[in-house]
Write an enzyme that holds these catalytic residues in place. Structure first.
Site, PDB file in Angstrom:
ATOM      1  CG  ASN A   1      -1.717   1.204   1.437  1.00  0.00           C
ATOM      2  OD1 ASN A   1      -1.798   2.037   0.536  1.00  0.00           O
ATOM      3  ND2 ASN A   1      -2.337   1.343   2.604  1.00  0.00           N
TER       4      ASN A   1
ATOM      5  CE  LYS B   1      -0.164   3.212   4.790  1.00  0.00           C
ATOM      6  NZ  LYS B   1      -0.087   3.316   6.221  1.00  0.00           N
TER       7      LYS B   1
ATOM      8  CG  HIS C   1      -5.898   1.921   5.312  1.00  0.00           C
ATOM      9  ND1 HIS C   1      -5.432   2.868   6.196  1.00  0.00           N
ATOM     10  CD2 HIS C   1      -4.892   1.029   5.149  1.00  0.00           C
ATOM     11  CE1 HIS C   1      -4.186   2.554   6.538  1.00  0.00           C
ATOM     12  NE2 HIS C   1      -3.838   1.447   5.914  1.00  0.00           N
TER      13      HIS C   1
ATOM     14  CD  GLU D   1      -2.918   5.474   6.824  1.00  0.00           C
ATOM     15  OE1 GLU D   1      -2.939   5.559   5.581  1.00  0.00           O
ATOM     16  OE2 GLU D   1      -1.991   4.915   7.462  1.00  0.00           O
TER      17      GLU D   1
ATOM     18  CD  GLU E   1      -3.612  -2.614   7.375  1.00  0.00           C
ATOM     19  OE1 GLU E   1      -2.478  -2.811   6.941  1.00  0.00           O
ATOM     20  OE2 GLU E   1      -4.277  -1.605   7.092  1.00  0.00           O
TER      21      GLU E   1
ATOM     22  N   GLY F   1       2.415   2.101  10.820  1.00  0.00           N
ATOM     23  CA  GLY F   1       3.375   3.203  10.682  1.00  0.00           C
ATOM     24  C   GLY F   1       4.106   3.538  11.965  1.00  0.00           C
TER      25      GLY F   1
ATOM     26  CB  SER G   1       5.161  -1.961  11.945  1.00  0.00           C
ATOM     27  OG  SER G   1       4.758  -0.624  12.217  1.00  0.00           O
TER      28      SER G   1
HETATM   29  P1  PGA Z   1       2.751   0.210   7.655  1.00  0.00           P
HETATM   30  O1  PGA Z   1       1.283   0.429   7.037  1.00  0.00           O
HETATM   31  O2  PGA Z   1       3.308  -1.065   7.062  1.00  0.00           O
HETATM   32  O3  PGA Z   1       3.542   1.414   7.242  1.00  0.00           O
HETATM   33  O4  PGA Z   1       2.594   0.098   9.144  1.00  0.00           O
HETATM   34  C1  PGA Z   1       0.411  -0.646   6.823  1.00  0.00           C
HETATM   35  C2  PGA Z   1      -0.887  -0.149   6.245  1.00  0.00           C
HETATM   36  O5  PGA Z   1      -1.331   0.938   6.617  1.00  0.00           O
HETATM   37  O6  PGA Z   1      -1.507  -0.817   5.392  1.00  0.00           O
END
Ligand code: PGA
Length: 257
Positions: free
Chosen positions: A12, A14, A98, A100, A174, A180, A219
């Protein structure tokens, strides 16, 4: 291992990378990764880069995913993209729900449900995300949250309709506190959450639960992917930050076998 649950590795990206940078990254992933015969790999660039990345990936073993979609086919929905439009530029997958989008843009389980139905209607595979926040985990309500999100996303469908929706569905667990942050869930905690989700699907809809792939996200990096992927109910990973580095992402792909 159920063949419909072949390992699935998704990147992803983003809101990162221009069109030309996205094309270069997609080429580096396609050319620089040793993808096992059973493994599926997908990248999700920004919307402006989907068409160009789709072209660059033609004939490659890397699929194309969008990061969001609207449930209507067309109309007065400024700023939105429909499932047909995503398909038109080569997408076979789309991330929905997601964290976010839930936290920053007001995404709800009810809207994710509409998006799942719309994607299925157009033959796109949804990657539907859910997960608890840190305060929810610390107050011991993780599984209540997962159940509420899962039930909300799947909606009040009859078994037959649900089977059509669930066949080939990809869910991504997640935990919000792991996204992140560099703080990955313990592989055993990920396994417990995944098994809980699969059991919940089985209780409601039966054996189709064994065909649903459940990815872990939060992560994921080259050095923790293998341990997560070794868990029986972890069918793949959804990778954010670490997917922007083609060499590191290639190592995650290799961890899938
Ligand atoms: P990350 O994000 O690997 O940077 O923690 C995962 C995601 O948001 O899908």
């Amino acid at each position: 291992m159920n063949p419909s649950r072949n390992p699935f590795i998704a990147g992803n990206w983003k809101m990162h990378r221009t069109v030309s940078e996205s094309v270069s990254l997609a080429r580096a992933v396609a050319d620089g990764s040793r993808i096992g015969p059973r493994t599926e790999v997908v990248v999700a660039p920004v919307a402006t880069a989907l068409a160009a990345v789709g072209k660059a990936l033609e004939g490659a073993r890397v699929g194309l995913s969008a990061q969001n979609v609207h449930w209507e086919d067309q109309g007065a929905f400024t700023g939105e993209l429909s499932p047909g439009m995503l398909k038109d530029v080569g997408c076979a997958y789309c991330i929905v729900g997601h964290s976010e989008r839930r936290q920053l843009f007001g995404e709800t389980d009810a809207n994710v449900h509409r998006k799942l139905l719309a994607l299925r209607r157009h033959g796109l595979a949804p990657i539907a995300c859910l997960g608890e926040t840190l305060s929810e985990r610390e107050s011991g309500v993780t599984y209540d949250v997962l159940r509420r999100q899962l039930d909300g996303m799947l909606g009040a469908l009859e078994r037959e309709e649900a089977t059509a929706l669930l066949t080939g569905l990809i869910i991504a667990y997640e935990p919000v506190w792991a996204i992140g942050t560099g703080r990955t869930a313990k592989s055993t905690d990920a396994q417990s959450a995944h098994a809980y989700l699969r059991d919940r699907i089985r209780d409601r809809f039966g054996e189709v639960a064994d065909t649903v792939r459940i990815l872990y996200g939060g992560s994921v990096k080259a050095d923790n992917a293998a341990e997560l992927l070794a868990q029986p109910d972890v069918d793949g990973v959804l990778v954010g930050g670490a997917s922007l580095d083609a060499a590191g992402f290639a190592r995650i792909i290799q961890a899938a076998g």
